[in-house]
Design a protein around this motif. Sequence first.
Motif, mmCIF file in Angstrom:
data_model
loop_
_atom_site.group_PDB
_atom_site.id
_atom_site.type_symbol
_atom_site.label_atom_id
_atom_site.label_comp_id
_atom_site.label_asym_id
_atom_site.label_seq_id
_atom_site.Cartn_x
_atom_site.Cartn_y
_atom_site.Cartn_z
ATOM 1 N N ARG A 170 -71.214 -36.596 -14.937
ATOM 2 C CA ARG A 170 -71.106 -37.619 -15.341
ATOM 3 C C ARG A 170 -70.383 -38.375 -16.795
ATOM 4 N NH1 ARG A 170 -72.278 -42.217 -17.454
ATOM 5 N NH2 ARG A 170 -74.455 -41.373 -17.293
ATOM 6 N N THR A 171 -71.682 -37.411 -17.623
ATOM 7 C CA THR A 171 -71.905 -37.696 -19.078
ATOM 8 C C THR A 171 -70.230 -37.024 -19.533
ATOM 9 O OG1 THR A 171 -74.035 -37.991 -18.788
ATOM 10 C CG2 THR A 171 -72.981 -37.355 -20.894
ATOM 11 N N LEU A 172 -70.172 -35.716 -18.961
ATOM 12 C CA LEU A 172 -68.934 -35.511 -19.334
ATOM 13 C C LEU A 172 -67.560 -35.659 -19.091
ATOM 14 C CD1 LEU A 172 -69.793 -31.319 -18.873
ATOM 15 C CD2 LEU A 172 -69.423 -32.629 -21.538
ATOM 16 N N ALA A 173 -67.783 -36.337 -17.694
ATOM 17 C CA ALA A 173 -66.390 -36.537 -17.104
ATOM 18 C C ALA A 173 -65.063 -35.893 -17.024
ATOM 19 C CB ALA A 173 -66.635 -38.890 -17.809
ATOM 20 N N GLY A 174 -65.493 -34.534 -16.847
ATOM 21 C CA GLY A 174 -63.975 -33.771 -17.435
ATOM 22 C C GLY A 174 -63.640 -33.708 -18.242
ATOM 23 N N ARG A 175 -65.035 -33.825 -19.678
ATOM 24 C CA ARG A 175 -64.204 -33.779 -21.318
ATOM 25 C C ARG A 175 -64.435 -32.145 -21.614
ATOM 26 N NH1 ARG A 175 -65.776 -39.394 -20.627
ATOM 27 N NH2 ARG A 175 -67.945 -38.403 -22.047
ATOM 28 N N ARG A 176 -63.887 -31.448 -22.173
ATOM 29 C CA ARG A 176 -64.776 -30.558 -23.594
ATOM 30 C C ARG A 176 -66.317 -30.555 -23.925
ATOM 31 N NH1 ARG A 176 -61.417 -27.808 -26.731
ATOM 32 N NH2 ARG A 176 -61.789 -26.331 -27.228
ATOM 33 N N ALA A 220 -76.769 -23.385 -8.690
ATOM 34 C CA ALA A 220 -75.595 -22.578 -9.601
ATOM 35 C C ALA A 220 -74.122 -23.172 -8.618
ATOM 36 C CB ALA A 220 -76.318 -21.348 -9.944
ATOM 37 N N GLN A 221 -74.001 -22.731 -7.868
ATOM 38 C CA GLN A 221 -72.562 -22.595 -6.844
ATOM 39 C C GLN A 221 -72.624 -24.420 -6.939
ATOM 40 O OE1 GLN A 221 -73.212 -20.936 -2.832
ATOM 41 N NE2 GLN A 221 -71.036 -21.335 -2.382
ATOM 42 N N GLU A 222 -73.076 -25.148 -6.889
ATOM 43 C CA GLU A 222 -72.649 -25.903 -5.935
ATOM 44 C C GLU A 222 -72.382 -26.972 -8.073
ATOM 45 O OE1 GLU A 222 -74.911 -30.445 -5.123
ATOM 46 O OE2 GLU A 222 -75.862 -28.734 -5.197
ATOM 47 N N PHE A 223 -72.358 -26.251 -9.104
ATOM 48 C CA PHE A 223 -72.395 -26.774 -9.844
ATOM 49 C C PHE A 223 -71.228 -25.846 -10.821
ATOM 50 C CE2 PHE A 223 -75.517 -30.202 -8.506
ATOM 51 C CZ PHE A 223 -75.012 -30.817 -8.723
ATOM 52 N N SER A 224 -71.153 -24.996 -10.490
ATOM 53 C CA SER A 224 -70.306 -23.540 -11.059
ATOM 54 C C SER A 224 -69.311 -24.789 -11.921
ATOM 55 C CB SER A 224 -69.744 -22.889 -10.047
ATOM 56 O OG SER A 224 -68.335 -24.015 -9.441
ATOM 57 N N ASP A 225 -68.470 -25.536 -11.730
ATOM 58 C CA ASP A 225 -67.743 -26.691 -12.967
ATOM 59 C C ASP A 225 -68.955 -26.938 -14.423
ATOM 60 O OD1 ASP A 225 -69.759 -28.463 -12.035
ATOM 61 O OD2 ASP A 225 -68.159 -30.311 -12.627
ATOM 62 N N LEU A 226 -70.350 -26.528 -14.266
ATOM 63 C CA LEU A 226 -70.095 -27.368 -15.366
ATOM 64 C C LEU A 226 -71.387 -25.651 -15.996
ATOM 65 C CD1 LEU A 226 -73.411 -30.122 -14.241
ATOM 66 C CD2 LEU A 226 -70.984 -30.320 -15.489
ATOM 67 N N VAL A 227 -71.620 -24.877 -15.086
ATOM 68 C CA VAL A 227 -71.717 -23.246 -15.511
ATOM 69 C C VAL A 227 -70.611 -23.184 -16.666
ATOM 70 C CG1 VAL A 227 -72.143 -21.033 -15.305
ATOM 71 C CG2 VAL A 227 -73.801 -23.172 -13.706
ATOM 72 N N ALA A 228 -69.278 -22.982 -15.472
ATOM 73 C CA ALA A 228 -68.514 -22.788 -17.457
ATOM 74 C C ALA A 228 -68.312 -23.468 -18.125
ATOM 75 C CB ALA A 228 -66.972 -23.187 -16.003
ATOM 76 N N TRP A 229 -68.538 -24.523 -18.027
ATOM 77 C CA TRP A 229 -68.074 -25.216 -19.153
ATOM 78 C C TRP A 229 -69.419 -25.144 -20.443
ATOM 79 C CZ3 TRP A 229 -72.582 -28.068 -21.150
ATOM 80 C CH2 TRP A 229 -72.337 -29.365 -21.983
ATOM 81 N N ARG A 230 -70.614 -24.851 -19.964
ATOM 82 C CA ARG A 230 -71.483 -24.698 -20.827
ATOM 83 C C ARG A 230 -71.035 -22.757 -21.505
ATOM 84 N NH1 ARG A 230 -76.361 -22.040 -19.054
ATOM 85 N NH2 ARG A 230 -74.736 -20.372 -18.240
#
Length: 242
Positions: A170-176, A220-230
């Motif tokens: 939520r904090t990132l909201a899809g941003r870099r 890790a699977q559920e939040f794969s978007d955050l892992v990729a962002w990290r």
Amino acid sequence: MRTLVLESFSPWCERARFVLLHHRLTFAEKEHVPLIGELALQLRARRLGQRVSVPLLLDDGAVVMGSLAIAEHVDARGEQAKLIPAALRAEVQALHERLEPVMATGRAQALRSVLADDEVALAAAPPRLRALPGARAAARLGARFLLRKYDVSFAGITERLRAGLVEVRRTLAGRRHVHDAFSYADVLCASLLQFVAPVSDRFVPLEPATRRSFSNPELAQEFSDLVAWRDELYAQHRPIAR
């Protein structure tokens, strides 16, 4: 001589290391061993008889304890772009306070693995003790000490981590970046992912068993978007320690 007293695998210590490397400051690392190293840590922190923790930065007479305090200290002295500019200080502090209980849940996950998994327990023992018959028992004694020191609870670990990751999403909201540019807020968010899918050994070397203790495949699977962002954040902004 600038020295960072740390547990090399600790996400809190990695925050401090990240900021020091960002500012291209030279420093030595001194490994802390829980329980048997507590008195030495208290003496280094000049807080004999008090509860102390790592990371602890010793910098030309200054003694700075805690990842956020170290980040502020280093940011004030470094010559690279500020990671906690004055305009963001209150927001960074608030984010830190929101994420700390979730980070504590990650600690619970890792300590539970030390108590339950013989390979993890052996990896948690100091290298010089691992050949001894009591190495696993010593590591578990240290883990139980940390359970008491930090009042760790094993209740609902995955659920509490999930709630924290939802907060990060939520904090990132899809941003870099959390803010307009890379800042310490991004470092805070990235550090939580270390309890879900640890970053590459290029940045934070972990033994296989320790890596397993810090991993949560379901999240890790559920939040794969955050892992990729990290992973992208590290590739772009985290220098490799020399």
